[in-house]
Design an enzyme around this catalytic site. Structure first.
Site, short mmCIF file in Angstrom:
data_model
loop_
_atom_site.label_atom_id
_atom_site.label_comp_id
_atom_site.label_asym_id
_atom_site.label_seq_id
_atom_site.Cartn_x
_atom_site.Cartn_y
_atom_site.Cartn_z
N ASP A 1 -16.04 -17.81 3.11
CA ASP A 1 -14.99 -18.30 2.20
C ASP A 1 -15.15 -19.81 2.11
O ASP A 1 -15.52 -20.46 3.09
CB ASP A 1 -13.60 -17.94 2.73
N PHE B 1 -11.43 0.40 -4.91
CA PHE B 1 -10.21 1.10 -5.36
C PHE B 1 -9.10 1.06 -4.31
O PHE B 1 -8.13 1.79 -4.40
CB PHE B 1 -10.53 2.56 -5.72
N LYS C 1 -13.65 1.09 -13.34
CA LYS C 1 -12.59 0.31 -12.68
C LYS C 1 -11.48 -0.07 -13.68
O LYS C 1 -10.29 0.12 -13.41
CB LYS C 1 -13.20 -0.94 -12.04
N PHE D 1 2.16 8.31 -8.84
CA PHE D 1 2.36 7.27 -9.87
C PHE D 1 3.30 7.71 -10.98
O PHE D 1 3.16 7.34 -12.14
CB PHE D 1 1.01 6.76 -10.40
N GLY E 1 3.79 -4.45 -10.27
CA GLY E 1 3.51 -5.88 -10.13
C GLY E 1 2.24 -6.02 -9.31
O GLY E 1 1.42 -5.11 -9.28
N CYS F 1 -3.15 -6.95 -9.14
CA CYS F 1 -4.16 -6.10 -9.78
C CYS F 1 -3.72 -5.60 -11.14
O CYS F 1 -4.28 -6.03 -12.16
CB CYS F 1 -4.50 -4.95 -8.87
N LYS G 1 -2.85 -8.26 -14.11
CA LYS G 1 -4.00 -9.03 -14.63
C LYS G 1 -5.10 -8.11 -15.17
O LYS G 1 -5.77 -8.43 -16.14
CB LYS G 1 -4.52 -10.01 -13.58
C1 UGA Z 1 -3.95 -0.96 -7.33
C2 UGA Z 1 -4.68 0.39 -7.38
O1 UGA Z 1 -3.79 1.42 -6.97
C3 UGA Z 1 -5.92 0.38 -6.48
O2 UGA Z 1 -6.62 1.60 -6.61
C4 UGA Z 1 -6.82 -0.77 -6.90
O3 UGA Z 1 -7.95 -0.89 -6.05
C5 UGA Z 1 -6.04 -2.08 -6.84
O4 UGA Z 1 -4.87 -1.98 -7.70
C6 UGA Z 1 -6.94 -3.19 -7.30
O5 UGA Z 1 -7.40 -3.16 -8.43
O6 UGA Z 1 -7.28 -4.08 -6.48
P1 UGA Z 1 -2.27 -2.13 -5.59
O7 UGA Z 1 -2.09 -3.19 -6.63
O8 UGA Z 1 -2.51 -2.52 -4.18
O9 UGA Z 1 -3.48 -1.15 -6.00
O10 UGA Z 1 -0.93 -1.28 -5.58
P2 UGA Z 1 -0.42 0.15 -6.10
O11 UGA Z 1 -0.07 0.97 -4.94
O12 UGA Z 1 -1.32 0.73 -7.09
O13 UGA Z 1 0.95 -0.29 -6.83
C7 UGA Z 1 0.94 -1.20 -7.91
C8 UGA Z 1 2.34 -1.40 -8.43
O14 UGA Z 1 2.79 -0.23 -9.11
C9 UGA Z 1 3.40 -1.70 -7.37
O15 UGA Z 1 4.24 -2.74 -7.82
C10 UGA Z 1 4.17 -0.41 -7.25
O16 UGA Z 1 5.50 -0.60 -6.84
C11 UGA Z 1 4.09 0.12 -8.68
N1 UGA Z 1 4.25 1.58 -8.79
C12 UGA Z 1 3.34 2.41 -8.23
C13 UGA Z 1 5.33 2.10 -9.50
O17 UGA Z 1 6.17 1.34 -10.03
N2 UGA Z 1 5.46 3.45 -9.61
C14 UGA Z 1 4.56 4.31 -9.06
O18 UGA Z 1 4.73 5.54 -9.24
C15 UGA Z 1 3.48 3.78 -8.36
#
Ligand code: UGA
Length: 435
Positions: free
Chosen positions: A35, A156, A208, A253, A261, A264, A267
């Site tokens: 880093d 992922f 992706k 989901f 939010g 990931c 953006k």
């Molecule tokens: C997400 C993807 O799930 C990963 O597969 C991916 O690798 C990652 O982005 C990335 O591109 O780096 P992440 O951002 O860690 O992962 O979180 P998630 O668990 O996907 O949740 C994202 C947002 O969606 C959270 O704010 C969560 O509260 C919201 N969410 C999720 C909902 O509002 N409803 C749902 O049913 C599920």
């Protein structure tokens, strides 16, 4: 089966890079994690992690100074390694495109230090065709004709479940252009025993984009349905349960609430809309996904205002600030917009989060908010209690005690964590999202 120990350099020690480095070290490979932030590297050398991620610290402690070293020298990391993962940040620019400056910088450094064949793998989330740009850049700046391959291997993993996801992903995607690159990547991932999908680089990059966008679409879809449930008195949770039992839809989901939010989805959706437009396609569906998501936050604020009428001078307690549970990440958290809207109307805010309090304090340092030392301290004397992140400890709260502490027993549940009927029976007024 015996696998070769590989010499791996992971550039970037963020949520993706650090997990990836620790995972490969644990699998027995020799890993240098780089880093350019020297302060961060010095802390990592003492096993102090820059963010909270369950299980990651233990993994780093187990492997550090054995299979895993940290360094601020990119040149050294590249020279000593055969496989280089690019896992640097690709933050959003104001027009929605991804800032690829760091990716380009690493590609040039690889060109400068191409002392033997190297497999260069993009791990960061990047727009389609970035792999080609990395290849062109290395060709342009290399000083000799040493061979190299570029591959795409999108990540992922989810924050909060990163270690688990890294060792047991649903699938591995490898975008490759040569048999040599494919063989190396297949060997590297074979011990995980999960399906490996090989494709060309552009296809891997689109997998992706499409995966994150589809998940965000599912969330916005159920959130739109939740608005209709609100208007008709129906229950979105029952709708989601019944829909999800259809195997073609799947139950994950479909959790309605204040929306997605994090660093990931917001953006990545912007970036996919941007790159699609640049390629000549208007991805209107994704614009709508984003609009619905933004609207959920405003809808939540309106629901609270409808009950409290005037917010000025009222005390609102907010439990949960991070964009989701099991992380201290505040980036693009829905709580930020909701808190801003309450502040704009003159409410007094008392905030608490089990993990992201430190980051939230930095983020809100110029805002008129108070941070509470604990859950119940935050709630004392409030006119409304909002839940914005579904932390597990919130589910175990003593609501009888809470009712005695509150000035007005109004609960606004932004994540549909609680049984509204049960809370109503205890004497609370309950606001859910679509139920
Ligand atoms: C997400 C993807 O799930 C990963 O597969 C991916 O690798 C990652 O982005 C990335 O591109 O780096 P992440 O951002 O860690 O992962 O979180 P998630 O668990 O996907 O949740 C994202 C947002 O969606 C959270 O704010 C969560 O509260 C919201 N969410 C999720 C909902 O509002 N409803 C749902 O049913 C599920």
């Amino acid at each position: 089966m015996n696998y070769d120990k590989k010499k791996i350099c992971v550039v970037g020690s963020g949520h993706v890079g650090l997990v990836c480095a620790a995972t490969f070290a644990q699998m027995g490979h020799v890993v240098i994690c780089i880093d350019n932030d020297k302060k961060k590297i010095n802390l990592l050398k003492k096993s102090v992690l820059p963010f909270y991620e369950p299980g990651l610290k233990q993994l780093v402690v187990k492997n550090i100074n054995k299979n895993l070293v940290f360094s601020a020298s990119l040149d050294e990391g590249i020279k000593k390694s055969d496989i280089i993962f690019i896992a640097v940040g690709t933050p959003p620019l104001p027009d929605g495109s991804a800032d690829l400056t760091s990716v380009e910088t690493v590609a040039r450094a690889i060109a400068r230090n191409l002392n033997r064949y190297k497999l260069v793998i993009e791990k960061s989330t990047v727009p389609v065709q970035t792999g080609q740009k990395i290849k062109e850049t290395i060709h342009r700046y290399r000083k000799n004709s040493t061979q190299f391959d570029v591959a795409s291997n999108p990540e992922f993993l989810r924050e909060g479940k990163a270690v688990e996801d890294s060792f047991a992903p649903d699938r591995i995607v490898i975008g490759v252009e040569s048999q040599r690159a494919e063989r190396i990547l297949r060997e590297l991932y074979a011990p995980l025993g999960v399906p490996i999908i090989a494709s060309d680089i552009n296809t891997a990059e689109i997998i992706k984009h499409a995966s994150n966008s589809f998940l965000a679409t599912k969330i916005s879809f159920i959130n739109a349905v939740s608005r209709i449930c609100d208007l008709t008195g129906a229950d979105v949770e029952k709708v989601a349960l019944a829909m999800g039992l259809d195997k073609r839809i799947g139950k994950q989901f479909l959790q309605a609430g204040i929306g997605y939010g994090g660093f990931c989805f917001p953006k990545d959706i912007e970036a996919f809309i941007y790159i699609s437009k640049k390629l000549g396609y208007d991805f209107g569906l994704l614009k709508e996904v984003k609009r619905i998501n933004d609207e959920q936050r405003a809808c939540f604020v309106e629901k609270v205002k409808e009950r409290l009428w005037v917010l000025k001078g009222k005390k609102i307690a907010v439990l949960g600030l991070s964009f989701k549970p099991d992380t201290d990440d505040m980036r693009f958290a829905p709580s930020i917009d909701i808190i801003d809207a309450f502040l704009k109307d003159g409410a007094k805010l008392s905030l608490f989060d089990p993990a992201s309090q430190k980051n939230a304090k930095l983020l809100f340092k110029n805002k008129r908010v108070q941070f509470a030392a604990g859950l119940y301290a935050a709630i004392k004397g409030c006119d409304c209690l909002c839940f914005l992140t579904e932390w597990h400890e919130f589910k175990k709260l003593d609501f009888k005690k809470i009712k005695l502490l509150m000035a007005n027993p109004l609960i606004a549940d932004g994540r549909n964590m609680f049984d509204g009927e049960k809370l109503r029976k205890l004497g609370f007024e309950y606001i859910g999202m679509g139920k």
